[in-house]
Structures are given as C-alpha cells and as structure tokens.
Motif scaffolding. Structure first.
Motif, PDB file in Angstrom:
ATOM      1  N   GLU A 108       0.831  -1.204   0.000  1.00 41.33           N
ATOM      2  CA  GLU A 108       0.000   0.000   0.000  1.00 41.33           C
ATOM      3  C   GLU A 108       0.865   1.253   0.000  1.00 41.33           C
ATOM      4  OE1 GLU A 108      -3.519   2.331   0.082  1.00 41.33           O
ATOM      5  OE2 GLU A 108      -3.103   0.254  -0.487  1.00 41.33           O
TER       6      GLU A 108
ATOM      7  N   TYR B 174       2.301   1.807  -3.447  1.00 37.84           N
ATOM      8  CA  TYR B 174       1.265   2.289  -4.364  1.00 37.84           C
ATOM      9  C   TYR B 174       0.973   3.769  -4.119  1.00 37.84           C
ATOM     10  CZ  TYR B 174      -3.226   2.594  -6.795  1.00 37.84           C
ATOM     11  OH  TYR B 174      -4.243   2.953  -7.640  1.00 37.84           O
TER      12      TYR B 174
ATOM     13  N   ARG C 207      -5.091  -3.899  -5.286  1.00 41.31           N
ATOM     14  CA  ARG C 207      -4.540  -2.785  -6.069  1.00 41.31           C
ATOM     15  C   ARG C 207      -3.847  -3.255  -7.355  1.00 41.31           C
ATOM     16  NH1 ARG C 207      -6.355   2.077  -3.847  1.00 41.31           N
ATOM     17  NH2 ARG C 207      -5.625   2.393  -1.701  1.00 41.31           N
TER      18      ARG C 207
ATOM     19  N   GLU D 200      -5.023  -1.632 -10.787  1.00 40.29           N
ATOM     20  CA  GLU D 200      -4.699  -0.210 -10.902  1.00 40.29           C
ATOM     21  C   GLU D 200      -3.184   0.011 -10.951  1.00 40.29           C
ATOM     22  OE1 GLU D 200      -6.657   2.307 -11.468  1.00 40.29           O
ATOM     23  OE2 GLU D 200      -8.584   1.273 -11.248  1.00 40.29           O
TER      24      GLU D 200
END
Length: 221
Positions: free
Chosen positions: A38, A41, A72, A75
């Motif tokens: 995370e 990203y 994720r 994306e």
C-alpha cells in the motif's frame, strides 16, 4: 497501522514530501507485507502527480514483483503502463495496460487504457485497429476523457476513409462533445460545427449540414 495513517494524514493535508518519506520508510521497514504494498502504491501516485514517471514506475514494479495478492494489482498495472508510455517505452506500456484490462480497475482507467492503446496503434501504423478502437471508445462515452483537440483529431480520423469506411455517427458524437465542452471558445465551436456539417453532408443530410455550416460561419472568429 499508525505509520500508514500518519502518511495518509500528510498526504491529505498536501504535505506530499513528508508523506513520501513515510511511505518509503514503511516499504523498507515492513517489506513483503500488505502495508508495504500500500505504501509503494501511494508513493507511486504522489510521484505521478508530480510527473516523476521513472520513480513511480520503480515503486510500482517493486509492488507488483512482491508475489502478494492485492486488490490494487489492476490499478498498479494500469499506472505502470501509463508511466512506461510516458517514458517512451510504448511496447512495455501496452503489455501492462492490456494486463490491467484483464483485472479489476475503474471505468475511467478502462477508458483511459483503451484510449492510450488506440493512440499507440495509430502511432505505430496499425490504422485499422486504431480506427475500430476509437470508434468503440466514442460509442461507449469515452469522449468525456478527451480534450477538444483530441476529439477533433479523432473525429477527423473517423470521418476520413483512412483505414476503412467513414464512421459518420461517431464523428458527429465527437463534434457534439466539443460543442458541449467549448461553450466559451468560438474557435473550437466553429471547428466543431464544421466537423458536424461535414459528417452530416457525407451522410446525405444536406439540410442539417447547411445549418451546421451556417452556425460555423456565425462564430466570431
């Protein structure tokens, strides 16, 4: 996870450099965890926001190579594709974008990925493929993702016989999208009415074409 919350707070308040520092620390100190993915990203998105395409691509590459499953992934592939294209690596960018389209990504990302892929097809001489891709995108409502200049370019291409039969209805949709987006620009309104008129004329709608041409001439340009 407190460190991620702190980084999010920095980001939310526009303190991007401090957010990036926290994300870098999280990715290093908790490598191989969901929190690290995370952080990578979120850092990549901030780099993209600042136009640091290479730095963003590196973060996304690290994230995607972890082997961990993450929501994720789609994306991340999409943004890695965009970064690669921005860096001039269109072949790799195409691979990532096509992979992203097979994952779960937002409607806006789907349309943008397809638009970039159509641009690459056109640029590399795959005219028929580009023509069909643009036609489908316009039909599906992707005109909202295009600037007036892009809409005019695509409309002209679809109206022409370059790569196949003219797609008159889609060319009209491009013209109308320009009109909807360019209320305060007589230059673009004139170009849009001209494109609309030529599309109508090509389809034998002569009365409508005359009306569109008159509207084009009425613009104070």
């Amino acid at each position: 996870f407190d460190k991620l919350r702190l980084a999010w707070a920095y980001e939310k308040n526009g303190r991007d450099n401090e957010a990036i520092s926290e994300y870098v620390a999280i990715a290093k100190d908790f490598s191989g965890t969901e929190n690290a993915l995370e952080a990578l990203y979120r850092k990549a998105l901030l780099d993209i926001k600042a136009g640091r395409w290479s730095a963003a691509e590196m973060s996304l590459a690290e994230m995607l190579s972890s082997g961990l499953k993450t929501a994720r992934e789609g994306e991340a592939l999409y943004w890695r594709g965009i970064c690669a294209v921005r860096l001039g690596h269109e072949s790799k960018g195409s691979e990532y974008l096509k992979a992203a389209l097979n994952k779960s990504i937002s409607l806006d990302s789907i349309r943008e990925a397809k638009l970039v892929l159509a641009d690459i097809d056109f640029k590399t001489g795959r005219i028929k493929e580009a023509r069909e891709a643009y036609r489908q995108l316009v039909k599906e409502g992707a005109t909202s993702r295009m600037s007036a200049a892009k809409l005019y370019s695509v409309g002209q291409f679809l109206l022409s016989g370059n790569g196949g039969e003219p797609h008159l209805e889609e060319a009209k949709l491009c013209a109308r999208a320009i009109l909807a987006a360019a209320e305060n620009s007589p230059e673009w309104k004139q170009l849009a009415f001209d494109l609309l008129g030529r599309s109508e004329e090509a389809g034998g709608e002569l009365t409508s074409a005359i009306g569109s041409y008159r509207q084009a001439l009425a613009e104070n340009v």
